[in-house]
Design a protein around this motif. Structure first.
Motif, PDB file in Angstrom:
ATOM      1  N   HIS A  23       4.247 -57.507 -55.470  1.00  0.00           N
ATOM      2  CA  HIS A  23       3.150 -56.993 -55.482  1.00  0.00           C
ATOM      3  C   HIS A  23       1.736 -56.805 -56.246  1.00  0.00           C
ATOM      4  CE1 HIS A  23       6.463 -55.481 -52.657  1.00  0.00           C
ATOM      5  NE2 HIS A  23       5.642 -54.114 -51.868  1.00  0.00           N
ATOM      6  N   ALA A  26       0.148 -59.718 -54.859  1.00  0.00           N
ATOM      7  CA  ALA A  26       0.131 -60.177 -53.783  1.00  0.00           C
ATOM      8  C   ALA A  26      -1.535 -59.012 -53.518  1.00  0.00           C
ATOM      9  CB  ALA A  26       0.957 -59.342 -52.619  1.00  0.00           C
ATOM     10  N   ARG A 205      -5.202 -50.096 -51.158  1.00  0.00           N
ATOM     11  CA  ARG A 205      -5.626 -51.046 -50.537  1.00  0.00           C
ATOM     12  C   ARG A 205      -4.868 -52.033 -50.115  1.00  0.00           C
ATOM     13  NH1 ARG A 205     -10.101 -48.829 -49.451  1.00  0.00           N
ATOM     14  NH2 ARG A 205     -11.236 -50.391 -51.003  1.00  0.00           N
ATOM     15  N   LYS A 206      -5.226 -53.127 -51.087  1.00  0.00           N
ATOM     16  CA  LYS A 206      -4.194 -53.899 -51.508  1.00  0.00           C
ATOM     17  C   LYS A 206      -2.663 -54.235 -51.010  1.00  0.00           C
ATOM     18  CE  LYS A 206      -8.051 -56.400 -53.675  1.00  0.00           C
ATOM     19  NZ  LYS A 206      -8.138 -56.401 -55.618  1.00  0.00           N
ATOM     20  N   ASP A 208      -0.781 -51.779 -50.180  1.00  0.00           N
ATOM     21  CA  ASP A 208      -0.454 -51.318 -48.896  1.00  0.00           C
ATOM     22  C   ASP A 208      -0.857 -52.998 -47.633  1.00  0.00           C
ATOM     23  OD1 ASP A 208       0.310 -48.906 -48.502  1.00  0.00           O
ATOM     24  OD2 ASP A 208      -2.030 -47.928 -47.668  1.00  0.00           O
ATOM     25  N   ALA A 209      -1.076 -53.398 -48.023  1.00  0.00           N
ATOM     26  CA  ALA A 209      -1.744 -54.844 -47.033  1.00  0.00           C
ATOM     27  C   ALA A 209      -0.502 -55.357 -47.442  1.00  0.00           C
ATOM     28  CB  ALA A 209      -3.447 -55.414 -47.473  1.00  0.00           C
ATOM     29  N   ALA A 210      -0.142 -55.584 -47.978  1.00  0.00           N
ATOM     30  CA  ALA A 210       1.145 -56.351 -49.473  1.00  0.00           C
ATOM     31  C   ALA A 210       2.171 -55.951 -48.313  1.00  0.00           C
ATOM     32  CB  ALA A 210       1.220 -56.589 -50.613  1.00  0.00           C
ATOM     33  N   ARG A 212       2.546 -53.916 -45.832  1.00  0.00           N
ATOM     34  CA  ARG A 212       2.356 -54.175 -44.155  1.00  0.00           C
ATOM     35  C   ARG A 212       3.209 -55.760 -44.206  1.00  0.00           C
ATOM     36  NH1 ARG A 212      -0.842 -49.675 -42.386  1.00  0.00           N
ATOM     37  NH2 ARG A 212       0.316 -48.036 -43.612  1.00  0.00           N
ATOM     38  N   ALA A 213       2.433 -56.298 -45.398  1.00  0.00           N
ATOM     39  CA  ALA A 213       3.120 -58.037 -44.443  1.00  0.00           C
ATOM     40  C   ALA A 213       4.078 -58.452 -44.697  1.00  0.00           C
ATOM     41  CB  ALA A 213       1.942 -59.133 -45.497  1.00  0.00           C
TER      42      ALA A 213
END
Lengths: 213, 330
Positions: A23, A26, A205-206, A208-210, A212-213
């Motif tokens: 994580h 990412a 934010r990063k 979270d994006a990881a 959701r990816a």
């Protein structure tokens, strides 16, 4: 921020390590996959990463030696201190359960003993669980191999974490009740969150994006 | 021979440093025209109980005197000052500006910045309920930390009615609201998301959760205004806008943020609240706000706004400062 976040991030060694590293990578923080015996590493982007025993992560964050960290919810249940849980990272899923020997048939509703002896590593959570049900119990704090307790007559029940259920099956134990389910959490020190708001929010934010990816 | 838990001695060099901090504070209090008062270190519990609220009352040291009267060691100074104003100073012309630097006692688990005996210092401005009064209180706190050498301290503002106004739009009963506010206050976002699930439409819920994760200024207040459902909440947002405006005029714009999770655990606050903090220490350096219902509880119909700090916490922050690289200039 120009060169790196300047954040100090605490992560747990052990079961959650590989996913935590994945994580963070990412999110652009290149933590080594095998840190050897190092206790702290500074990544190329300037982030300091502390490699800790899982149970120690909350203390490092609470007292501000780390700005933020990754830790299992199960560890937070037992930690007395104050950290803010900003995100559920959704990995490292496991359940905290009450378990007993299959032959005792408690899972099928057989009456519990008048006075319960409960072996666990999760003293705080177990205490709350049984107090909420007005059940008098003797909690026996153990530090490992809790599943041995009922087999040798140390305890009637155990409260322990279950990921796959294999350990319970191997010892002919069954789940009597599920107390809670746990996943990895992103936690921050409440004051550091204010002082380093932009950096922590950017990392969140990063992450979270990881997720959701 | 041991000291009681949560107490300490002050050796000459230590006490010199403490007295120096207190002298700086007295200077600031005098510049703002606040007169110093003292009340007894202990007084009848029943005369304080009305003001303290449950959380503080539970941490209050209580004992009985020989007649059986319950006596409390003062756990904080705002309530005793309210008691004093509503009795001995009833006839004094308002506004009243009062300051104090006194020992106080709370039954705490001793930890960094939290002792059972500590020195509380602060200001109370009694009478006006105006934006001017709120601004005066906030700016005097900023100036006090500046004068103490903590000029990089940052201040977060809130108004207690805003979060109530936001939660009023959801399907929550009184207990649900109290529970949600507790989670907001701890910035426990994971549990907040779970608690709010199903109480409103998903987009609104996500916006509320975002609000609890955000610090900002005018932009944050605009988002809050869109989610707020009560007149009191909207008035609170207006008051915060006013404070940000006044702060900008005074050159404090980059020292302030709005943080709607700042719900101080003292129950008497009714309006704007604030805390000051610096990166090196894990606790607030000072805090305060408006408490318009406290004096009426003592039978004196007046509003009030004030703030306080714990002198020992300032000493820790200054000590910590010397040991570290100076933080980002403001």
């Amino acid at each position: 921020m120009s060169a790196g976040s300047g954040l100090t991030v605490a992560i747990p060694k052990g079961a959650l390590y590989d996913e935590s590293v994945a994580h963070l990578r990412a999110a652009g923080i290149e933590v080594p996959g095998d840190p050897g015996r190092r206790l702290e590493v500074t990544t190329p982007d300037g982030t300091r990463v502390l490699l800790l025993r899982p149970a120690d992560v909350p203390a490092y964050v609470e007292f501000g030696a780390a700005d933020c960290g990754i830790v299992g919810a199960d560890v937070l249940w037992e930690a007395a201190g104050v950290v803010c849980e900003l995100a559920d990272l959704a990995f490292g899923a496991c359940r905290l359960v009450v378990a007993a020997r299959r032959v005792d048939r408690y899972h099928e509703g057989a009456p519990l003993p008048t006075f319960l002896r409960v072996a666990t590593k999760f003293e705080r959570t177990a205490e709350t669980y049984f107090a909420d049900r007005d059940l008098p119990v003797q909690l026996i704090k153990l530090h490992g191999s809790v599943e041995l307790g009922p087999l040798v007559g140390l305890a009637d029940l155990i409260v322990d974490l279950v990921a796959t259920g294999n350990t319970l099956r191997e010892h002919d134990l069954v789940v009597v009740d599920e107390i809670a389910s746990s996943t990895a959490r992103f936690v921050v020190n409440p004051v550091r969150f204010r002082a380093k708001y932009d950096d922590i929010t950017a990392l969140l934010r990063k992450l979270d994006a990881a997720v959701r990816a | 021979v041991r000291l009681a838990s949560g107490t300490r001695d002050w050796l000459p060099a230590e006490l010199r440093r403490k007295r120096a901090v207190e002298a700086v504070l007295r200077g600031v209090f005098e510049r703002w025209n606040y007169d110093e008062v003292q009340t007894p270190n202990f007084e009848r519990f029943d005369s304080l109980e009305a003001g303290l609220g449950e959380a503080v009352a539970q941490k209050t040291f209580l004992f009985a005197d020989k007649s059986g009267t319950q006596i409390a060691l003062r756990p904080e100074m705002t309530t005793p000052v309210a008691r004093l104003v509503s009795t001995r100073m009833r006839e004094a012309p308002l506004p009243l500006r009062l300051s104090y630097i006194v020992p106080a006692y709370q039954y705490e688990d001793p930890q960094e910045g939290r002792m059972r005996e500590f020195t509380t210092a602060g200001l109370e401005l009694i009478g006006p309920e105006s934006l001017d009064a709120d601004a005066e209180s906030l700016f005097s706190a900023i100036e006090a930390l500046d004068a103490l050498g903590l000029a990089d301290a940052h201040f977060d503002l809130n108004h207690v009615a805003v979060i109530d106004g936001v939660l009023a739009g959801l399907k929550l009963d009184a207990r649900g609201i109290a529970n949600a506010k507790h989670l907001v206050s701890g910035r426990n976002i994971v549990a907040l998301r779970a608690r709010l699930a199903g109480t409103g439409d998903p987009a609104t819920l996500e916006a509320i959760v975002r609000l609890a994760m955000t610090r900002g200024t005018g932009d944050l207040l605009e988002q809050a205004a869109r989610l707020c459902h009560t007149d009191a909440g909207n008035a609170g947002i207006e008051r915060l806008r006013g404070l940000l405006g006044r702060a900008a005029e005074r050159g404090f714009a980059n020292r302030l943020s709005v943080d709607l999770t700042l719900l101080r655990d003292i129950e008497y606050y009714t309006g704007f609240t604030f805390e000051g903090f610096a990166g090196q220490v894990g606790f607030a350096l000072c805090g305060g706000g408006r408490y318009d219902t406290l004096l009426p509880r003592f039978g004196f119909p007046a509003g009030a706004v004030g703030w306080s700090l714990t002198v020992e916490r300032i000493l820790i922050a200054l000590e910590r400062r010397r040991g570290t690289v100076p933080s980002v200039p403001g």
